[in-house]
Design a protein around this motif. Structure first.
Motif, PDB file in Angstrom:
ATOM      1  N   THR A   9       0.800  -1.229   0.000  1.00 31.01           N
ATOM      2  CA  THR A   9       0.000   0.000   0.000  1.00 31.01           C
ATOM      3  C   THR A   9       0.829   1.274   0.000  1.00 31.01           C
ATOM      4  O   THR A   9       0.266   2.361  -0.137  1.00 31.01           O
ATOM      5  CB  THR A   9      -0.938   0.032   1.221  1.00 31.01           C
ATOM      6  OG1 THR A   9      -0.162  -0.021   2.415  1.00 31.01           O
ATOM      7  CG2 THR A   9      -1.914  -1.121   1.191  1.00 31.01           C
ATOM      8  N   CYS A  10       2.151   1.170   0.136  1.00 27.65           N
ATOM      9  CA  CYS A  10       2.963   2.377   0.297  1.00 27.65           C
ATOM     10  C   CYS A  10       3.150   3.172  -0.993  1.00 27.65           C
ATOM     11  O   CYS A  10       3.405   4.364  -0.948  1.00 27.65           O
ATOM     12  CB  CYS A  10       4.309   2.052   0.924  1.00 27.65           C
ATOM     13  SG  CYS A  10       5.508   1.313  -0.199  1.00 27.65           S
ATOM     14  N   GLY A  11       3.068   2.521  -2.131  1.00 30.75           N
ATOM     15  CA  GLY A  11       3.180   3.241  -3.396  1.00 30.75           C
ATOM     16  C   GLY A  11       4.598   3.581  -3.828  1.00 30.75           C
ATOM     17  O   GLY A  11       4.771   4.323  -4.790  1.00 30.75           O
ATOM     18  N   LEU A  12       5.607   3.069  -3.149  1.00 28.34           N
ATOM     19  CA  LEU A  12       6.988   3.314  -3.571  1.00 28.34           C
ATOM     20  C   LEU A  12       7.358   2.364  -4.696  1.00 28.34           C
ATOM     21  O   LEU A  12       7.162   1.154  -4.577  1.00 28.34           O
ATOM     22  CB  LEU A  12       7.953   3.087  -2.405  1.00 28.34           C
ATOM     23  CG  LEU A  12       7.887   4.057  -1.241  1.00 28.34           C
ATOM     24  CD1 LEU A  12       8.788   3.577  -0.113  1.00 28.34           C
ATOM     25  CD2 LEU A  12       8.304   5.443  -1.689  1.00 28.34           C
ATOM     26  N   GLU A  13       7.895   2.897  -5.762  1.00 28.95           N
ATOM     27  CA  GLU A  13       8.292   2.040  -6.885  1.00 28.95           C
ATOM     28  C   GLU A  13       9.373   1.055  -6.482  1.00 28.95           C
ATOM     29  O   GLU A  13       9.372  -0.103  -6.894  1.00 28.95           O
ATOM     30  CB  GLU A  13       8.784   2.896  -8.044  1.00 28.95           C
ATOM     31  CG  GLU A  13       9.059   2.099  -9.296  1.00 28.95           C
ATOM     32  CD  GLU A  13       9.427   2.973 -10.471  1.00 28.95           C
ATOM     33  OE1 GLU A  13      10.335   2.581 -11.212  1.00 28.95           O
ATOM     34  OE2 GLU A  13       8.794   4.027 -10.630  1.00 28.95           O
ATOM     35  N   SER A  14      10.287   1.494  -5.619  1.00 33.46           N
ATOM     36  CA  SER A  14      11.377   0.615  -5.188  1.00 33.46           C
ATOM     37  C   SER A  14      10.883  -0.508  -4.279  1.00 33.46           C
ATOM     38  O   SER A  14      11.618  -1.464  -4.020  1.00 33.46           O
ATOM     39  CB  SER A  14      12.460   1.422  -4.476  1.00 33.46           C
ATOM     40  OG  SER A  14      11.924   2.088  -3.350  1.00 33.46           O
ATOM     41  N   ALA A  15       9.653  -0.416  -3.814  1.00 32.47           N
ATOM     42  CA  ALA A  15       9.094  -1.459  -2.946  1.00 32.47           C
ATOM     43  C   ALA A  15       8.881  -2.762  -3.704  1.00 32.47           C
ATOM     44  O   ALA A  15       8.848  -3.832  -3.085  1.00 32.47           O
ATOM     45  CB  ALA A  15       7.784  -0.989  -2.333  1.00 32.47           C
ATOM     46  N   ASN A  16       8.771  -2.718  -5.009  1.00 31.74           N
ATOM     47  CA  ASN A  16       8.534  -3.938  -5.787  1.00 31.74           C
ATOM     48  C   ASN A  16       9.640  -4.974  -5.593  1.00 31.74           C
ATOM     49  O   ASN A  16       9.371  -6.172  -5.527  1.00 31.74           O
ATOM     50  CB  ASN A  16       8.368  -3.606  -7.265  1.00 31.74           C
ATOM     51  CG  ASN A  16       7.060  -2.915  -7.550  1.00 31.74           C
ATOM     52  OD1 ASN A  16       6.102  -3.057  -6.804  1.00 31.74           O
ATOM     53  ND2 ASN A  16       7.024  -2.150  -8.623  1.00 31.74           N
ATOM     54  N   THR A  17      10.873  -4.525  -5.493  1.00 36.22           N
ATOM     55  CA  THR A  17      12.000  -5.430  -5.271  1.00 36.22           C
ATOM     56  C   THR A  17      11.830  -6.163  -3.938  1.00 36.22           C
ATOM     57  O   THR A  17      12.053  -7.367  -3.848  1.00 36.22           O
ATOM     58  CB  THR A  17      13.326  -4.642  -5.258  1.00 36.22           C
ATOM     59  OG1 THR A  17      13.479  -3.999  -6.521  1.00 36.22           O
ATOM     60  CG2 THR A  17      14.512  -5.540  -4.997  1.00 36.22           C
ATOM     61  N   VAL A  18      11.402  -5.436  -2.933  1.00 32.03           N
ATOM     62  CA  VAL A  18      11.235  -6.023  -1.602  1.00 32.03           C
ATOM     63  C   VAL A  18       9.987  -6.902  -1.557  1.00 32.03           C
ATOM     64  O   VAL A  18       9.979  -7.944  -0.898  1.00 32.03           O
ATOM     65  CB  VAL A  18      11.187  -4.928  -0.520  1.00 32.03           C
ATOM     66  CG1 VAL A  18      11.148  -5.554   0.866  1.00 32.03           C
ATOM     67  CG2 VAL A  18      12.376  -3.999  -0.647  1.00 32.03           C
ATOM     68  N   ILE A  19       8.949  -6.516  -2.264  1.00 25.39           N
ATOM     69  CA  ILE A  19       7.742  -7.348  -2.336  1.00 25.39           C
ATOM     70  C   ILE A  19       8.095  -8.702  -2.934  1.00 25.39           C
ATOM     71  O   ILE A  19       7.703  -9.745  -2.410  1.00 25.39           O
ATOM     72  CB  ILE A  19       6.628  -6.644  -3.130  1.00 25.39           C
ATOM     73  CG1 ILE A  19       6.077  -5.471  -2.332  1.00 25.39           C
ATOM     74  CG2 ILE A  19       5.513  -7.624  -3.492  1.00 25.39           C
ATOM     75  CD1 ILE A  19       5.130  -4.568  -3.107  1.00 25.39           C
ATOM     76  N   ASP A  20       8.844  -8.698  -4.015  1.00 29.80           N
ATOM     77  CA  ASP A  20       9.263  -9.960  -4.638  1.00 29.80           C
ATOM     78  C   ASP A  20      10.074 -10.816  -3.667  1.00 29.80           C
ATOM     79  O   ASP A  20       9.855 -12.023  -3.553  1.00 29.80           O
ATOM     80  CB  ASP A  20      10.079  -9.694  -5.901  1.00 29.80           C
ATOM     81  CG  ASP A  20       9.260  -9.108  -7.034  1.00 29.80           C
ATOM     82  OD1 ASP A  20       8.016  -9.184  -6.979  1.00 29.80           O
ATOM     83  OD2 ASP A  20       9.870  -8.554  -7.969  1.00 29.80           O
ATOM     84  N   ALA A  21      11.015 -10.188  -2.955  1.00 35.10           N
ATOM     85  CA  ALA A  21      11.843 -10.923  -2.004  1.00 35.10           C
ATOM     86  C   ALA A  21      10.999 -11.453  -0.845  1.00 35.10           C
ATOM     87  O   ALA A  21      11.222 -12.578  -0.373  1.00 35.10           O
ATOM     88  CB  ALA A  21      12.957 -10.021  -1.474  1.00 35.10           C
ATOM     89  N   THR A  22      10.037 -10.672  -0.406  1.00 35.06           N
ATOM     90  CA  THR A  22       9.171 -11.092   0.694  1.00 35.06           C
ATOM     91  C   THR A  22       8.321 -12.292   0.299  1.00 35.06           C
ATOM     92  O   THR A  22       8.194 -13.257   1.057  1.00 35.06           O
ATOM     93  CB  THR A  22       8.278  -9.920   1.137  1.00 35.06           C
ATOM     94  OG1 THR A  22       9.116  -8.805   1.509  1.00 35.06           O
ATOM     95  CG2 THR A  22       7.394 -10.301   2.308  1.00 35.06           C
ATOM     96  N   LEU A  23       7.769 -12.247  -0.895  1.00 36.16           N
ATOM     97  CA  LEU A  23       6.975 -13.381  -1.374  1.00 36.16           C
ATOM     98  C   LEU A  23       7.831 -14.638  -1.522  1.00 36.16           C
ATOM     99  O   LEU A  23       7.397 -15.738  -1.170  1.00 36.16           O
ATOM    100  CB  LEU A  23       6.298 -13.030  -2.703  1.00 36.16           C
ATOM    101  CG  LEU A  23       5.182 -11.984  -2.611  1.00 36.16           C
ATOM    102  CD1 LEU A  23       4.762 -11.550  -4.002  1.00 36.16           C
ATOM    103  CD2 LEU A  23       4.010 -12.528  -1.822  1.00 36.16           C
ATOM    104  N   LEU A  24       9.039 -14.465  -2.015  1.00 29.95           N
ATOM    105  CA  LEU A  24       9.961 -15.591  -2.145  1.00 29.95           C
ATOM    106  C   LEU A  24      10.270 -16.197  -0.774  1.00 29.95           C
ATOM    107  O   LEU A  24      10.240 -17.417  -0.597  1.00 29.95           O
ATOM    108  CB  LEU A  24      11.254 -15.158  -2.831  1.00 29.95           C
ATOM    109  CG  LEU A  24      12.355 -16.206  -2.920  1.00 29.95           C
ATOM    110  CD1 LEU A  24      11.908 -17.406  -3.753  1.00 29.95           C
ATOM    111  CD2 LEU A  24      13.619 -15.594  -3.498  1.00 29.95           C
ATOM    112  N   ARG A  25      10.549 -15.341   0.211  1.00 31.70           N
ATOM    113  CA  ARG A  25      10.878 -15.841   1.544  1.00 31.70           C
ATOM    114  C   ARG A  25       9.689 -16.564   2.175  1.00 31.70           C
ATOM    115  O   ARG A  25       9.856 -17.597   2.828  1.00 31.70           O
ATOM    116  CB  ARG A  25      11.347 -14.699   2.448  1.00 31.70           C
ATOM    117  CG  ARG A  25      11.821 -15.163   3.800  1.00 31.70           C
ATOM    118  CD  ARG A  25      12.981 -16.116   3.667  1.00 31.70           C
ATOM    119  NE  ARG A  25      13.405 -16.577   4.996  1.00 31.70           N
ATOM    120  CZ  ARG A  25      13.974 -17.734   5.223  1.00 31.70           C
ATOM    121  NH1 ARG A  25      14.253 -18.545   4.226  1.00 31.70           N
ATOM    122  NH2 ARG A  25      14.303 -18.088   6.432  1.00 31.70           N
TER     123      ARG A  25
END
Length: 65
Positions: free
Chosen positions: A41-57
């Motif tokens: 929900t934060c809307g940061l474009e750079s958050a996509n990298t962390v979202i991917d890593a979070t889903l992977l973990r």
């Protein structure tokens, strides 16, 4: 909550890879889900990298059950 603060601090200084690495080291599924909710929900474009890593973990943790 420590994971969320660490990740948001890294994103604030424009270091999405360090933020993603923090997510990949986390062992608490609850912390990862909370992080995912905030990042989604934060809307940061750079958050996509962390979202991917979070889903992977989360997938890795699920496989270890």
């Amino acid at each position: 909550m420590g994971l969320t603060v660490e990740v948001l601090d890294q994103l604030e200084v424009c270091n999405p890879q360090a933020a993603a690495n923090a997510a990949l080291k986390e062992n608490s599924a609850i912390a990862l889900i909370e992080l995912l909710e905030i990042l989604w929900t934060c809307g940061l474009e750079s958050a996509n990298t962390v979202i991917d890593a979070t889903l992977l973990r989360l997938q890795q943790l699920r496989a270890m059950r």
